[in-house]
Design a protein around this motif. Structure first.
Motif, PDB file in Angstrom:
ATOM      1  N   GLN A   6      -0.382   8.994   1.361  1.00 25.26           N
ATOM      2  CA  GLN A   6       0.991   8.518   1.536  1.00 25.26           C
ATOM      3  C   GLN A   6       1.411   8.617   3.006  1.00 25.26           C
ATOM      4  O   GLN A   6       2.047   7.700   3.536  1.00 25.26           O
ATOM      5  N   THR A   7       1.057   9.708   3.663  1.00 31.03           N
ATOM      6  CA  THR A   7       1.382   9.884   5.083  1.00 31.03           C
ATOM      7  C   THR A   7       0.731   8.790   5.930  1.00 31.03           C
ATOM      8  O   THR A   7       1.368   8.215   6.821  1.00 31.03           O
ATOM      9  N   ALA A   8      -0.532   8.505   5.631  1.00 29.07           N
ATOM     10  CA  ALA A   8      -1.241   7.444   6.361  1.00 29.07           C
ATOM     11  C   ALA A   8      -0.597   6.090   6.093  1.00 29.07           C
ATOM     12  O   ALA A   8      -0.460   5.258   7.002  1.00 29.07           O
ATOM     13  N   ALA A   9      -0.202   5.866   4.834  1.00 30.87           N
ATOM     14  CA  ALA A   9       0.431   4.591   4.469  1.00 30.87           C
ATOM     15  C   ALA A   9       1.782   4.441   5.146  1.00 30.87           C
ATOM     16  O   ALA A   9       2.169   3.339   5.569  1.00 30.87           O
ATOM     17  N   ASP A  10       2.533   5.543   5.262  1.00 30.34           N
ATOM     18  CA  ASP A  10       3.824   5.516   5.968  1.00 30.34           C
ATOM     19  C   ASP A  10       3.628   5.101   7.430  1.00 30.34           C
ATOM     20  O   ASP A  10       4.378   4.279   7.956  1.00 30.34           O
ATOM     21  N   ALA A  11       2.625   5.700   8.072  1.00 32.50           N
ATOM     22  CA  ALA A  11       2.359   5.399   9.484  1.00 32.50           C
ATOM     23  C   ALA A  11       1.922   3.946   9.660  1.00 32.50           C
ATOM     24  O   ALA A  11       2.348   3.263  10.597  1.00 32.50           O
ATOM     25  N   GLU A  12       1.070   3.467   8.744  1.00 28.82           N
ATOM     26  CA  GLU A  12       0.613   2.078   8.821  1.00 28.82           C
ATOM     27  C   GLU A  12       1.778   1.112   8.634  1.00 28.82           C
ATOM     28  O   GLU A  12       1.884   0.097   9.332  1.00 28.82           O
ATOM     29  N   LEU A  13       2.667   1.440   7.692  1.00 35.44           N
ATOM     30  CA  LEU A  13       3.829   0.585   7.448  1.00 35.44           C
ATOM     31  C   LEU A  13       4.724   0.530   8.674  1.00 35.44           C
ATOM     32  O   LEU A  13       5.190  -0.551   9.070  1.00 35.44           O
ATOM     33  N   GLU A  14       4.960   1.679   9.313  1.00 38.36           N
ATOM     34  CA  GLU A  14       5.819   1.694  10.494  1.00 38.36           C
ATOM     35  C   GLU A  14       5.214   0.864  11.621  1.00 38.36           C
ATOM     36  O   GLU A  14       5.915   0.100  12.292  1.00 38.36           O
ATOM     37  N   ARG A  15       3.904   0.990  11.821  1.00 34.14           N
ATOM     38  CA  ARG A  15       3.242   0.190  12.867  1.00 34.14           C
ATOM     39  C   ARG A  15       3.372  -1.299  12.569  1.00 34.14           C
ATOM     40  O   ARG A  15       3.682  -2.099  13.457  1.00 34.14           O
ATOM     41  N   ALA A  16       3.155  -1.677  11.322  1.00 32.03           N
ATOM     42  CA  ALA A  16       3.230  -3.093  10.939  1.00 32.03           C
ATOM     43  C   ALA A  16       4.652  -3.619  11.050  1.00 32.03           C
ATOM     44  O   ALA A  16       4.878  -4.763  11.468  1.00 32.03           O
ATOM     45  N   GLN A  17       5.619  -2.767  10.704  1.00 35.08           N
ATOM     46  CA  GLN A  17       7.015  -3.182  10.752  1.00 35.08           C
ATOM     47  C   GLN A  17       7.481  -3.367  12.195  1.00 35.08           C
ATOM     48  O   GLN A  17       8.228  -4.297  12.508  1.00 35.08           O
ATOM     49  N   ARG A  18       7.023  -2.499  13.090  1.00 38.92           N
ATOM     50  CA  ARG A  18       7.414  -2.600  14.491  1.00 38.92           C
ATOM     51  C   ARG A  18       6.760  -3.792  15.191  1.00 38.92           C
ATOM     52  O   ARG A  18       7.196  -4.205  16.253  1.00 38.92           O
ATOM     53  N   ALA A  19       5.706  -4.341  14.605  1.00 44.31           N
ATOM     54  CA  ALA A  19       5.011  -5.476  15.217  1.00 44.31           C
ATOM     55  C   ALA A  19       5.725  -6.803  14.978  1.00 44.31           C
ATOM     56  O   ALA A  19       5.435  -7.799  15.637  1.00 44.31           O
ATOM     57  N   VAL A  20       6.651  -6.831  14.023  1.00 38.60           N
ATOM     58  CA  VAL A  20       7.349  -8.076  13.669  1.00 38.60           C
ATOM     59  C   VAL A  20       8.716  -8.098  14.347  1.00 38.60           C
ATOM     60  O   VAL A  20       9.506  -7.161  14.210  1.00 38.60           O
ATOM     61  N   ARG A  75       0.831  -1.199   0.000  1.00 33.69           N
ATOM     62  CA  ARG A  75       0.000   0.000   0.000  1.00 33.69           C
ATOM     63  C   ARG A  75       0.866   1.250   0.000  1.00 33.69           C
ATOM     64  O   ARG A  75       0.602   2.220  -0.707  1.00 33.69           O
ATOM     65  N   ARG A  76       1.913   1.245   0.796  1.00 36.81           N
ATOM     66  CA  ARG A  76       2.781   2.403   0.879  1.00 36.81           C
ATOM     67  C   ARG A  76       3.477   2.654  -0.456  1.00 36.81           C
ATOM     68  O   ARG A  76       3.557   3.796  -0.922  1.00 36.81           O
ATOM     69  N   ARG A  77       4.006   1.604  -1.071  1.00 37.44           N
ATOM     70  CA  ARG A  77       4.674   1.787  -2.365  1.00 37.44           C
ATOM     71  C   ARG A  77       3.706   2.296  -3.418  1.00 37.44           C
ATOM     72  O   ARG A  77       4.052   3.146  -4.252  1.00 37.44           O
ATOM     73  N   SER A  78       2.473   1.792  -3.394  1.00 39.78           N
ATOM     74  CA  SER A  78       1.455   2.259  -4.336  1.00 39.78           C
ATOM     75  C   SER A  78       1.115   3.726  -4.083  1.00 39.78           C
ATOM     76  O   SER A  78       0.964   4.517  -5.030  1.00 39.78           O
ATOM     77  N   ALA A  79       1.010   4.100  -2.801  1.00 42.41           N
ATOM     78  CA  ALA A  79       0.694   5.490  -2.457  1.00 42.41           C
ATOM     79  C   ALA A  79       1.811   6.431  -2.885  1.00 42.41           C
ATOM     80  O   ALA A  79       1.556   7.524  -3.399  1.00 42.41           O
ATOM     81  N   VAL A  80       3.056   6.004  -2.691  1.00 42.97           N
ATOM     82  CA  VAL A  80       4.197   6.832  -3.099  1.00 42.97           C
ATOM     83  C   VAL A  80       4.206   7.012  -4.614  1.00 42.97           C
ATOM     84  O   VAL A  80       4.397   8.123  -5.131  1.00 42.97           O
ATOM     85  N   GLY A 127       1.677   6.770  -6.691  1.00 42.62           N
ATOM     86  CA  GLY A 127       0.548   7.608  -7.093  1.00 42.62           C
ATOM     87  C   GLY A 127       0.812   9.080  -6.828  1.00 42.62           C
ATOM     88  O   GLY A 127       0.529   9.947  -7.674  1.00 42.62           O
ATOM     89  N   ALA A 128       1.368   9.395  -5.646  1.00 46.72           N
ATOM     90  CA  ALA A 128       1.664  10.793  -5.311  1.00 46.72           C
ATOM     91  C   ALA A 128       2.762  11.349  -6.204  1.00 46.72           C
ATOM     92  O   ALA A 128       2.690  12.503  -6.654  1.00 46.72           O
ATOM     93  N   ASP A 129       3.783  10.535  -6.493  1.00 42.07           N
ATOM     94  CA  ASP A 129       4.860  10.989  -7.378  1.00 42.07           C
ATOM     95  C   ASP A 129       4.333  11.299  -8.775  1.00 42.07           C
ATOM     96  O   ASP A 129       4.727  12.295  -9.409  1.00 42.07           O
ATOM     97  N   GLU A 130       3.449  10.440  -9.282  1.00 40.49           N
ATOM     98  CA  GLU A 130       2.886  10.636 -10.617  1.00 40.49           C
ATOM     99  C   GLU A 130       2.076  11.933 -10.684  1.00 40.49           C
ATOM    100  O   GLU A 130       2.182  12.704 -11.645  1.00 40.49           O
ATOM    101  N   LEU A 131       1.273  12.192  -9.655  1.00 43.76           N
ATOM    102  CA  LEU A 131       0.468  13.411  -9.642  1.00 43.76           C
ATOM    103  C   LEU A 131       1.348  14.656  -9.508  1.00 43.76           C
ATOM    104  O   LEU A 131       1.073  15.693 -10.132  1.00 43.76           O
TER     105      LEU A 131
END
Length: 419
Positions: free
Chosen positions: A88-102, A37-42, A44-48
Motif C-alpha cells: 500500500q505504501t508503494a502504491a501510494d507513492a506511485e499514485l502521487e508520482r503519477a498524479q504530479r505528472a499530469v 493499484r492503490r485502491r486494490s492495495a488499500v 487488500g490491506a484493510d481486509e487483512l
C-alpha cells in the motif's frame, strides 16, 4: 494535482486537456492504472487487518492446542499484513508520482495549441503616434539617469541592472500605486519571504517542466521565488480556511528571481527579460465555484491599473500549451511597445482551480460543514517591466517623459522626467 474523482468519472476530458496542452495523454492512463493499484492495495490491506482483528478475538477466547494453532496462524497473518501495508505504501507513492505528472485540466474555453495560438479578446486604447524619431526604453532610461545596464553587468553579469534616480523612484511609485489599488480592493498587503522550501515550490507547480527557470540554494535546500505567488500559495498550507466573509485575498510585494534558462538571445536589450525584478502580485483563495468570477475580478484590477497609466493594451486568452502546469486558464494583458511595434506582456492572471491547493492541502468548510479543496488564483498588478511601456509610450520629442496623471501622486507630484 488534479482531482482523482474527475479522473475516474471522465478520463477522456483529462486526456483531451493533455492533448490540448501538447502533452502526453498516456500519462492519464498511467495515472488510472496507479489509482486502481492503490485502491486494490488499500482494500487488500484493510481486509487483512480486519481478519487480524477477528483472529485476535478468537485467540483471546481460546486455550490449549487451539490457542497454539491460532497463535501460529496469527503470526503468519501478521506477516501478510506487513507485506500488504508495504504494498500500500508503494502504491501510494506511485499514485502521487503519477498524479504530479499530469497538468491541471484546462477550462473548456481555453484555446488549444502553443505559444502562438492565443486568442485576442479585446483591444483597449489606441497606440500613440509620434512625429519624431522615437527612442527605446534603454536609450530613454540611460538619458534620464534612470537605468544603468553596464554597471549592472559589471557587478552581477548579463541581464542585471541598476535602477537609479528617477528610475528607482518610478519603480517604487508603480509598486506603491499597485499596493494602494490592491488594498482599496480588499487585499491584505504582505511582504513575503523570497526563499521557500521545496514542498512549497513543488506545490505551486514550478518544479515541473519549468524547473530550470528556478534558482536553488543547494546547501540550504531552499529556492528563490520567481513570483510571490509561491510563498502566498504556501501561506495557508495544511490549513482549513473560513470563507464565510468571502475569498481570502492577499497582495505580495517581493523581489523575484528567474534564471531565464533557454532564453539566450531573446530580449537582451534593456529590462524586458532580466534575472531580478520587483513585483506586486495578487493571490486569492476561494471556493472552486467562485473561481471564474474571481478570475474576472483580478483581470479587471489589472486593466484598471493599465488605464491609470494611460497605456494601450490588448487582452489575450493564453493557449493551453503556454499555461504552465498549474493554470487551467490564463489571461495576459499586453501593452503596446512603440520601439518594437508590437504588444508585449506586462501582466497575467491565472485560475489554478484546485490544482495547487490539493498539493498544499489547503481546504475550507462548505455550507454543510464538509472539508473541501480550495481554489487558488493569481495576478500581477505591477512589475519592473512596466517601466518599459511607461517610458516609451509617454516620451516627448526632447527626450523627456511625461508622467501619467494617475502615477503623479506616487511620484511626489512630478509631471515630467527630464534628461
Amino acid at each position: 494535482m488534479i482531482d482523482l474523482k474527475t479522473l475516474r468519472e471522465d478520463p477522456d476530458a483529462v486526456r483531451a486537456s493533455q492533448r490540448a496542452r501538447g502533452e502526453d495523454s498516456a500519462l492519464v492512463d498511467a495515472l488510472l492504472a496507479a489509482d486502481e493499484r492503490r485502491r486494490s492495495a488499500v482494500a487488500g490491506a484493510d481486509e487483512l487487518r480486519a481478519e487480524q482483528k477477528r483472529m485476535g478475538k478468537e485467540v483471546g477466547k481460546s486455550s490449549g492446542e487451539q490457542r497454539d494453532r491460532l497463535l501460529a496462524e496469527a503470526k503468519e497473518l501478521a506477516n501478510r499484513v506487513k507485506e500488504a501495508e508495504a504494498e500500500q505504501t508503494a502504491a501510494d507513492a506511485e499514485l502521487e508520482r503519477a498524479q504530479r505528472a499530469v497538468s491541471n485540466i484546462i477550462e473548456p474555453e481555453t484555446p488549444h495549441g502553443g505559444e502562438q495560438d492565443y486568442v485576442v479578446l479585446k483591444h483597449v486604447g489606441t497606440p500613440p503616434e509620434f512625429d519624431f524619431g522615437i527612442a527605446d526604453h534603454l536609450e530613454l532610461g540611460t538619458s534620464l539617469g534612470a537605468l544603468d545596464m553596464e554597471r549592472g553587468a559589471k557587478v552581477s553579469g548579463a541581464r542585471f541592472y541598476f535602477l537609479t534616480g528617477v528610475g528607482a523612484q518610478l519603480e517604487l511609485a508603480l509598486l506603491n500605486m499597485a499596493a494602494a489599488s490592491a488594498t482599496a480592493a480588499g487585499f491584505t498587503l504582505t511582504v513575503p519571504p523570497v526563499l521557500v522550501r521545496p514542498e512549497v515550490m513543488e506545490g505551486t507547480g514550478f518544479l515541473g517542466a519549468h524547473s530550470d527557470e528556478v534558482y536553488r540554494l543547494e546547501q540550504d535546500d531552499l529556492y528563490l521565488v520567481g513570483t510571490s505567488e509561491v510563498p502566498l500559495a504556501g501561506y495557508h498550507q495544511g490549513e482549513i480556511l473560513d470563507f464565510t466573509a468571502g475569498p481570502r485575498r492577499y497582495a505580495g510585494w517581493s523581489t523575484c528571481f528567474r534564471r531565464e534558462a533557454g532564453s539566450y538571445g531573446k530580449d537582451t536589450r534593456g529590462i524586458i527579460r532580466v534575472h531580478q525584478f520587483n513585483k506586486l502580485e495578487m493571490f486569492s483563495y476561494c471556493p472552486p465555484e467562485q473561481a471564474r468570477e474571481e478570475h474576472e475580478r483580478l483581470l479587471a484590477l489589472e486593466e484598471e491599473m493599465l488605464g491609470k497609466l494611460e497605456l494601450s493594451y490588448r487582452v489575450i486568452d493564453t493557449a493551453a500549451g503556454d499555461l504552465g502546469d498549474s493554470a487551467a486558464r490564463k489571461f495576459d494583458c499586453e501593452a503596446w511597445i512603440p520601439s518594437q511595434g508590437e504588444y508585449r506582456e506586462l501582466t497575467s492572471t491565472s485560475n489554478c482551480t484546485t490544482f495547487q491547493a490539493r498539493r498544499l492541502n489547503v481546504r475550507y468548510r462548505d455550507a454543510d460543514g464538509a472539508n473541501r479543496i480550495a481554489a487558488t488564483l493569481n495576478g500581477t498588478l505591477a512589475t519592473t517591466r512596466w517601466i518599459v511601456a511607461i517610458l516609451e509610450n509617454h516620451q516627448l520629442s526632447d527626450g523627456s517623459v511625461r508622467v501619467p496623471e494617475g502615477l503623479r501622486p506616487f511620484m511626489g507630484g512630478i509631471e515630467v522626467l527630464t534628461p
